[in-house]
Design a protein around this motif. Structure first.
Motif, mmCIF file in Angstrom:
data_model
loop_
_atom_site.group_PDB
_atom_site.id
_atom_site.type_symbol
_atom_site.label_atom_id
_atom_site.label_comp_id
_atom_site.label_asym_id
_atom_site.label_seq_id
_atom_site.Cartn_x
_atom_site.Cartn_y
_atom_site.Cartn_z
ATOM 1 N N LYS A 1 0.563 -1.519 -0.165
ATOM 2 C CA LYS A 1 0.240 -0.164 0.119
ATOM 3 C C LYS A 1 0.904 1.099 -0.713
ATOM 4 C CE LYS A 1 -4.352 -1.522 0.471
ATOM 5 N NZ LYS A 1 -5.445 -0.308 -1.287
ATOM 6 N N LEU A 2 1.951 1.642 0.406
ATOM 7 C CA LEU A 2 2.833 2.228 -0.390
ATOM 8 C C LEU A 2 3.052 3.216 -0.874
ATOM 9 C CD1 LEU A 2 6.544 1.184 1.838
ATOM 10 C CD2 LEU A 2 4.999 3.247 2.348
ATOM 11 N N LYS A 3 1.897 1.996 -2.333
ATOM 12 C CA LYS A 3 2.014 2.886 -3.627
ATOM 13 C C LYS A 3 1.059 4.229 -3.664
ATOM 14 C CE LYS A 3 -0.800 -0.767 -5.423
ATOM 15 N NZ LYS A 3 -1.362 -1.088 -4.403
ATOM 16 N N ASP A 4 0.182 3.889 -2.638
ATOM 17 C CA ASP A 4 -0.350 5.060 -2.597
ATOM 18 C C ASP A 4 -0.452 6.382 -1.919
ATOM 19 O OD1 ASP A 4 -2.659 2.808 -3.966
ATOM 20 O OD2 ASP A 4 -3.458 2.306 -1.896
ATOM 21 N N LYS A 5 0.927 5.608 -0.901
ATOM 22 C CA LYS A 5 1.410 6.834 -0.768
ATOM 23 C C LYS A 5 1.240 8.331 -1.561
ATOM 24 C CE LYS A 5 5.056 9.010 1.985
ATOM 25 N NZ LYS A 5 5.467 10.284 1.214
ATOM 26 N N ALA A 6 1.810 8.467 -2.947
ATOM 27 C CA ALA A 6 2.162 9.751 -3.909
ATOM 28 C C ALA A 6 -0.052 10.495 -4.584
ATOM 29 C CB ALA A 6 2.540 8.901 -5.014
ATOM 30 N N ILE A 7 -0.726 9.071 -4.072
ATOM 31 C CA ILE A 7 -1.792 9.530 -4.387
ATOM 32 C C ILE A 7 -2.066 10.842 -2.976
ATOM 33 C CG2 ILE A 7 -4.638 8.953 -4.189
ATOM 34 C CD1 ILE A 7 -2.760 8.473 -6.315
ATOM 35 N N PHE A 8 -2.125 9.683 -1.783
ATOM 36 C CA PHE A 8 -2.438 10.805 -0.786
ATOM 37 C C PHE A 8 -1.273 12.065 -0.885
ATOM 38 C CE2 PHE A 8 -3.515 7.170 1.367
ATOM 39 C CZ PHE A 8 -4.201 6.864 2.002
ATOM 40 N N ASP A 9 0.191 11.899 -1.002
ATOM 41 C CA ASP A 9 0.506 13.748 -1.446
ATOM 42 C C ASP A 9 -0.522 14.861 -2.169
ATOM 43 O OD1 ASP A 9 2.643 12.494 0.496
ATOM 44 O OD2 ASP A 9 3.563 11.619 -1.611
ATOM 45 N N ASP A 10 -1.034 13.577 -3.787
ATOM 46 C CA ASP A 10 -1.400 14.664 -4.510
ATOM 47 C C ASP A 10 -2.769 15.364 -3.845
ATOM 48 O OD1 ASP A 10 -2.170 15.343 -6.933
ATOM 49 O OD2 ASP A 10 -4.020 14.234 -6.243
ATOM 50 N N PHE A 11 -3.284 15.507 -2.901
ATOM 51 C CA PHE A 11 -4.328 14.989 -1.904
ATOM 52 C C PHE A 11 -4.095 16.231 -1.256
ATOM 53 C CE2 PHE A 11 -6.175 16.026 2.448
ATOM 54 C CZ PHE A 11 -7.166 16.141 1.980
ATOM 55 N N TYR A 12 -3.119 16.727 -0.952
ATOM 56 C CA TYR A 12 -2.067 17.653 0.342
ATOM 57 C C TYR A 12 -2.337 19.324 -0.848
ATOM 58 C CZ TYR A 12 -2.299 14.759 4.473
ATOM 59 O OH TYR A 12 -2.881 14.176 5.394
ATOM 60 N N VAL A 13 -1.944 18.190 -2.314
ATOM 61 C CA VAL A 13 -1.579 19.860 -3.014
ATOM 62 C C VAL A 13 -2.948 20.712 -3.444
ATOM 63 C CG1 VAL A 13 -0.638 20.387 -5.505
ATOM 64 C CG2 VAL A 13 0.355 19.292 -3.580
ATOM 65 N N ASN A 14 -3.860 19.242 -3.887
ATOM 66 C CA ASN A 14 -5.131 19.987 -4.417
ATOM 67 C C ASN A 14 -5.861 19.857 -3.685
ATOM 68 O OD1 ASN A 14 -3.571 19.716 -7.691
ATOM 69 N ND2 ASN A 14 -3.781 17.632 -6.794
ATOM 70 N N GLU A 15 -7.087 19.137 -3.342
ATOM 71 C CA GLU A 15 -7.757 18.856 -2.991
ATOM 72 C C GLU A 15 -8.200 19.508 -1.296
ATOM 73 O OE1 GLU A 15 -8.327 14.880 -5.550
ATOM 74 O OE2 GLU A 15 -6.445 15.609 -4.533
ATOM 75 N N PHE A 16 -7.433 19.404 -0.533
ATOM 76 C CA PHE A 16 -7.119 20.423 0.661
ATOM 77 C C PHE A 16 -7.158 21.802 0.160
ATOM 78 C CE2 PHE A 16 -4.168 20.729 4.370
ATOM 79 C CZ PHE A 16 -4.851 20.105 5.347
ATOM 80 N N LYS A 17 -7.002 21.439 -0.848
ATOM 81 C CA LYS A 17 -7.032 23.299 -0.746
ATOM 82 C C LYS A 17 -8.148 24.056 -0.663
ATOM 83 C CE LYS A 17 -3.342 24.032 -4.173
ATOM 84 N NZ LYS A 17 -3.054 25.090 -5.669
ATOM 85 N N SER A 18 -9.668 22.913 -0.913
ATOM 86 C CA SER A 18 -11.126 23.325 -0.700
ATOM 87 C C SER A 18 -11.773 23.497 0.749
ATOM 88 C CB SER A 18 -11.878 22.327 -1.081
ATOM 89 O OG SER A 18 -12.140 21.367 -0.505
ATOM 90 N N LEU A 19 -10.237 23.220 0.952
ATOM 91 C CA LEU A 19 -10.610 23.410 3.886
ATOM 92 C C LEU A 19 -10.625 25.368 3.033
ATOM 93 C CD1 LEU A 19 -9.046 20.455 4.302
ATOM 94 C CD2 LEU A 19 -11.048 21.151 5.554
ATOM 95 N N LYS A 20 -10.116 26.011 2.442
ATOM 96 C CA LYS A 20 -10.250 27.498 2.880
ATOM 97 C C LYS A 20 -11.519 28.115 2.958
ATOM 98 C CE LYS A 20 -8.915 31.995 0.798
ATOM 99 N NZ LYS A 20 -7.885 32.610 -0.266
ATOM 100 N N SER A 21 -12.516 27.288 2.483
ATOM 101 C CA SER A 21 -13.236 28.119 2.299
ATOM 102 C C SER A 21 -14.109 28.005 3.985
ATOM 103 C CB SER A 21 -14.684 27.182 1.831
ATOM 104 O OG SER A 21 -15.278 25.372 2.112
ATOM 105 N N ILE A 22 -13.574 26.578 4.930
ATOM 106 C CA ILE A 22 -13.983 26.832 6.082
ATOM 107 C C ILE A 22 -13.197 27.331 7.345
ATOM 108 C CG2 ILE A 22 -15.002 24.541 5.695
ATOM 109 C CD1 ILE A 22 -13.312 22.869 7.287
ATOM 110 N N CYS A 23 -12.114 28.185 6.602
ATOM 111 C CA CYS A 23 -11.242 28.925 7.961
ATOM 112 C C CYS A 23 -10.954 30.326 7.315
ATOM 113 C CB CYS A 23 -9.946 28.695 6.461
ATOM 114 S SG CYS A 23 -9.212 27.008 7.395
ATOM 115 N N LYS A 24 -11.419 31.384 8.710
ATOM 116 C CA LYS A 24 -11.523 32.399 8.437
ATOM 117 C C LYS A 24 -10.360 33.737 8.086
ATOM 118 C CE LYS A 24 -15.160 31.503 11.117
ATOM 119 N NZ LYS A 24 -16.229 31.807 10.105
#
Length: 236
Positions: free
Chosen positions: A79-102
């Motif tokens: 499952k270490l092969k999936d680490k790249a997918i998790f890393d990609d999350f923090y560059v892309n989808e993670f950005k949408s969390l801005k909407s709940i920050c002040k």
């Protein structure tokens, strides 16, 4: 006289409600990897348990190694092969969390003031996220990696708050004494009490303070717009 200013991120420079943030974060992350066969509840449990191990890290490994060693223990080395997918999350989808920050209209001004006074400027956020995840969250308030002399993340850290060795490692890295540093945070245990054990003066700041009333700590509490004035006082 101070030589460095340390800043916490979540709940401090980045105003957010940690409970709300965590709930939305897990929802986005589990959705990102659901096609890879991860059970939602098991994955969340695994991430929490891996995070707790990073909190307890004794310095022999980086927090990144501690987390992924546990991940492999749960899911298997393939499952270490999936680490790249998790890393990609923090560059892309993670950005949408801005909407709940002040917003924090003071963040850039504060950091620029620190740098203009030739002080070391360190983002001492708890290093339980990958660097890309931290850079993404910094971007929510207009900050970037170049604004700081160092940004702690799970790749470059082997301790976590509230272990005082976290701050001791930063002091050693920059050849500083505790009394030469001031910290701005929002948590009376992870920031104030932890820093106090290293002789670092800490101010709790912002609207998202985390206080443990049973500890009855006499923490100095200020507003975000007062940070620059506090730094000026400590420069005298």
């Amino acid at each position: 006289m101070i030589k460095a200013v340390f800043f916490d991120l979540d709940g401090t420079l980045l105003p957010l409600n940690e409970e709300e943030f965590t709930k939305v974060y897990f929802g986005l992350l589990t959705k990102k990897v659901e096609a890879l066969g991860y059970d939602k509840e098991k994955l969340i449990k695994t991430i929490w348990e891996g995070t707790m191990l990073m909190y307890k890290n004794n310095g022999l490994k980086t927090n990144e190694e501690v987390f992924w060693d546990y991940f492999v223990k749960v899911y298997g080395e393939d499952k270490l092969k999936d680490k790249a997918i998790f890393d990609d999350f923090y560059v892309n989808e993670f950005k949408s969390l801005k909407s709940i920050c002040k917003e924090n209209n003071y963040a850039k001004e504060i950091v620029n003031f620190v740098k203009s006074n030739n002080l070391k400027c360190v983002l001492s956020t708890n290093p339980i996220f990958p660097l890309n995840g931290t850079l993404t969250r910094m971007g929510f308030v207009g900050l970037n990696k170049d604004d700081f002399d160092f940004v702690t993340a799970y790749e470059n850290s082997s301790f976590s708050k509230p272990n005082p060795e976290y701050f001791n490692a930063l002091l050693k890295k920059f050849n500083l004494k505790g009394e030469e540093v001031i910290l701005f945070g929002n948590n009376d245990v992870e920031d104030y009490l932890c820093a106090l054990k290293c002789n670092i003066k800490c101010y709790l700041v912002g609207d998202f303070l985390i206080l443990h009333k049973d500890l009855k700590l006499n923490c100095p509490i200020i507003k975000m717009e007062e940070v620059i004035d506090v730094i000026k006082e400590n420069l005298k």
